[in-house]
Write a protein that holds these residues in place. Structure first.
Motif: not given
Length: 261
Positions: A23-40
């Motif tokens: 398990v890795i740390p939350r992406i949104t904790a490290r990159y709070p500006d990440a968007t849904i398009e980033d996730s896809y």
């Protein structure tokens, strides 16, 4: 959007977590500006590397389509991921517990498409016309991102938390059964843990197929004939441990069993 180098790096982190069942740390904790398009975009890079390595896609899963799942996760928007051939099990299978992280089970229906389905503006009727048959299915959730505080961005990046699918033996065409009222009674080691009916998925489980066709259209893709679509859970996820025997009764659509070893 995130810098392409960051997107590539996160996709590799998730690929490594998949290989090592970690398990890795939350992406949104490290990159709070990440968007849904980033996730896809992250999911897409991970998918393409798997395809390049020889894995064969057989379909897509839809998630977070019911109030039960939205309340369980705190996420209110549906999402989707991809499914590979080596993640599909038959009812009665033994499943290796150590292949997954944060292992849970969901009760769903899956649909086999007989014709392509393209957005935009797909309707339930369009989806039903494209479906060859429905089959009961259990989804094994496999989360490589820490669960506490996760958002839709984290979940989508992690291939919508998909791990595996267990398919039942009963196939029924949409005109043979009222799919809204297919029940699911989920048991672990002989004790009933969760119950629900398929209408909990957006009012009709095939509505998610129409949603997916429209969502894929936004990403320049469509659903192909022969794809399996896992339509979303109509129960809350049930945690499982090594040694657990799982059974789900779908009434006229039969039963599914599996064991985690």
């Amino acid at each position: 959007m995130l810098d392409p180098d960051i997107i590539d790096r996160i996709a590799e982190e998730l690929a490594e977590a998949d290989r090592t069942h970690s398990v890795i740390p939350r992406i949104t904790a490290r990159y709070p500006d990440a968007t849904i398009e980033d996730s896809y975009a992250i999911q897409g890079i991970w998918r393409d590397k798997n395809v390049a390595a020889g894995r064969r896609m057989v379909g897509r899963k839809i998630g977070l389509t019911s109030k039960a799942m939205q309340q369980a996760t705190g996420i209110t928007e549906p999402d989707y991921g991809v499914m590979f051939e080596d993640t599909v099990y038959a009812s009665g299978s033994d499943i290796r517990f150590d292949e997954f992280s944060n292992v849970r089970i969901e009760v769903e229906l899956a649909f086999m498409l007989k014709s392509p389905l393209r957005g935009p503006d797909c309707t339930l009727e369009d989806a039903l016309a494209a479906i060859d048959y429905a089959v009961p299915a259990l989804e094994v959730l496999n989360s490589h991102i820490e669960l506490e505080g996760r958002t839709i961005v984290d979940t989508i990046s992690d291939n919508a938390a998909y791990g595996a699918m267990v398919l039942g033996d009963v196939h029924m065409r949409p005109d043979e059964i009222d799919l809204r009222w297919v029940p699911g009674v989920l048991s672990r080691n002989g004790e009933i843990e969760e119950t629900g009916v398929a209408a909990g998925v957006l009012g009709h489980p095939a509505t998610g197929v129409a949603w997916l066709a429209d969502k894929l259209h936004q990403h320049g893709a469509h659903l192909e004939a022969g794809e399996i679509i896992l339509a979303g859970s109509f129960t809350r996820p049930m945690w499982v441990s090594r040694g657990d025997e799982v059974r789900c009764d779908y009434r006229e659509m039969g039963e599914i069993t599996c064991r985690f070893v």
